[in-house]
Design an enzyme around this catalytic site. Structure first.
Site, PDB file in Angstrom:
ATOM      1  N   PRO A   2      51.138  63.974  13.640  1.00  0.00           N
ATOM      2  CA  PRO A   2      52.267  64.902  13.491  1.00  0.00           C
ATOM      3  C   PRO A   2      53.455  64.238  12.786  1.00  0.00           C
ATOM      4  CG  PRO A   2      51.430  64.898  15.747  1.00  0.00           C
ATOM      5  CD  PRO A   2      50.756  63.778  15.031  1.00  0.00           C
ATOM      6  N   GLU A   3      54.012  64.940  11.814  1.00  0.00           N
ATOM      7  CA  GLU A   3      55.185  64.461  11.089  1.00  0.00           C
ATOM      8  C   GLU A   3      56.362  65.390  11.425  1.00  0.00           C
ATOM      9  OE1 GLU A   3      54.213  63.771   6.935  1.00  0.00           O
ATOM     10  OE2 GLU A   3      52.124  63.397   7.442  1.00  0.00           O
ATOM     11  N   HIS A  94      41.704  64.004  28.883  1.00  0.00           N
ATOM     12  CA  HIS A  94      42.663  63.505  27.900  1.00  0.00           C
ATOM     13  C   HIS A  94      44.120  63.791  28.277  1.00  0.00           C
ATOM     14  CE1 HIS A  94      39.360  62.386  25.389  1.00  0.00           C
ATOM     15  NE2 HIS A  94      38.910  63.624  25.336  1.00  0.00           N
ATOM     16  N   ARG A 113      43.753  59.783  21.644  1.00  0.00           N
ATOM     17  CA  ARG A 113      43.717  58.370  21.218  1.00  0.00           C
ATOM     18  C   ARG A 113      44.614  57.477  22.072  1.00  0.00           C
ATOM     19  NH1 ARG A 113      41.949  57.762  15.828  1.00  0.00           N
ATOM     20  NH2 ARG A 113      42.072  55.539  16.257  1.00  0.00           N
ATOM     21  N   ARG A 164      66.967  49.298  -2.124  1.00  0.00           N
ATOM     22  CA  ARG A 164      65.538  49.180  -1.856  1.00  0.00           C
ATOM     23  C   ARG A 164      64.755  48.676  -3.043  1.00  0.00           C
ATOM     24  NH1 ARG A 164      63.461  49.975   3.323  1.00  0.00           N
ATOM     25  NH2 ARG A 164      65.114  50.929   4.539  1.00  0.00           N
TER      26      ARG A 164
END
Ligand code: ZN
Length: 370
Positions: A2-3, A94, A113, A164
């Site tokens: 998820p972002e 889970h 996970r 950067r």
């Protein structure tokens, strides 16, 4: 994983479900999921009796603000999911943390996970931001700006780029540079901006910077509107997203580039699969040798061996009644899904009609007249 758009969707869904509820405690079977306390018992004590005041997001974390100047953070990481269910509902193996609510419901953190983390933190009395008691610093001190904030202007983006070096793809994934962007939306934004993932920051001209700034924001906004991309295990408390249907390059290796028709390529940059069009996203000559060296040095992850741990998808759990939606909520969610499908089908029909009318102006209509 998820972002920003996916976590934003989870936070918005959760807001409607738990604001006003009081947390009475937490239990779990995976102590490493607790980022703020050595044991789940201490974590539970820190939460007990606090009322949920608001639910928001910072970077890729859900931030639940609680009464008594505290915040609960939930980092979904790769496979984390949140559900609000009636207490006593069946749970699969889970589900690793369960938050009990005073009204009898449970907020469940399901994580196949087990990379996800939750924490309960005090708030800074001055800034109102969560603090890490371990070092006294702000929890988000090292986190970059929110790309969808009004303060994230082109000027602000340019000032951050000045300091950067390095290549664009790793830079966009760096949460200290900009918050919330991950593999999916980095690839999509770079394709839209026509910038090669291995382009070095130093070769960007002002129009390149402007396109990148615009496209990062545009893809994230569009994805928030579409509830994120339900790829792999991502889903939100009120159901899947549908941005995955709108992605142009991510996981589309070998398919034609929507702009030029040449096949989408996949390379591995910093252990992350990276998708791009080598025609639309050219590397300037100055970057070619360096990029070739990076690609030689990275080897594609092995495809053999044990498959990644996978549980059943959320939608496959419905039969057990473990979704936790009341019948009324389930009906509302189904109605929304039906309306959305109908809306999309209508849009497709309109697009087809327009395309048909454009290519054969004297087509079916003329035939009916005759
Ligand atoms: Zn192309």
């Amino acid at each position: 994983m998820p972002e920003l758009p996916e976590v934003e969707t989870v936070a918005r869904d959760l807001r409607g479900l738990i604001v006003g509820a009081t947390i009475t405690g937490a239990v779990g079977d995976w102590p490493r999921a607790i980022a703020s306390h050595p044991t789940i018992e201490e974590f539970s004590d820190a939460l007990a009796g606090r009322r949920v005041e608001s639910v928001g997001r910072r970077a890729k974390l859900v931030v639940v603000r609680l009464s008594g100047a505290a915040a609960l953070t939930i980092h979904l990481k790769m496979t984390g999911q949140l559900f609000v269910v009636p207490g006593g509902s069946s749970a699969d193996r889970h589900v690793h943390v369960r938050f009990a609510l005073a009204d009898g419901r449970e907020l469940r953190f399901r994580d196949i996970r087990k990379f996800g983390r939750v924490g309960c933190w005090p708030l800074d009395p001055v800034t109102g931001e969560p603090l890490d008691p371990a070092d006294g610093g702000a929890l988000f001190a090292g986190t970059g700006p929110e790309p969808l904030d009004d303060a994230f202007t082109l000027g602000a983006f340019r000032r951050r780029l000045r300091g950067r070096r390095g290549r664009l793809k790793p830079l966009l994934l760096d949460q200290g540079f900009i918050a919330g962007v991950g593999n999916i939306y980095a690839d999509e934004a770079l394709w839209r901006a026509r910038l090669h993932p291995l382009r070095s920051v130093g070769t960007l001209r002002p129009p390149d910077e402007a396109r990148l700034h615009r496209e990062v924001r545009a893809i994230l906004l569009e994805a928030v509107e579409r509830r994120g991309s339900s790829i792999d295990d991502y889903t939100a408390p009120e159901g899947d997203g549908f941005m995955q249907e709108r992605l142009d390059v991510y996981q589309r290796t070998g398919e034609p580039c929507p702009r030029c028709g040449r096949p989408i390529r996949r390379v591995v940059v910093g252990a992350r699969a990276t998708h791009f069009c080598s025609w639309c996203q050219r590397l300037p000559a100055a970057d070619r040798r360096g990029a070739a060296a990076i690609l030689r040095a990275t080897r594609a992850p092995a495809t053999k061996g044990a498959p990644a741990t996978k549980g059943r998808r959320w939608t496959e759990l419905a039969a057990e009644g473990s979704l936790g939606l009341t019948p009324a909520e389930a009906e509302r969610a189904a109605a929304r899904a039906r309306a959305e499908r109908a809306r999309r089908a209508a849009a497709t029909r309109r697009a087809n009609a327009r395309a048909g009318a454009g290519s054969t102006p004297a087509g079916a209509g003329a035939g009916e007249d005759a």
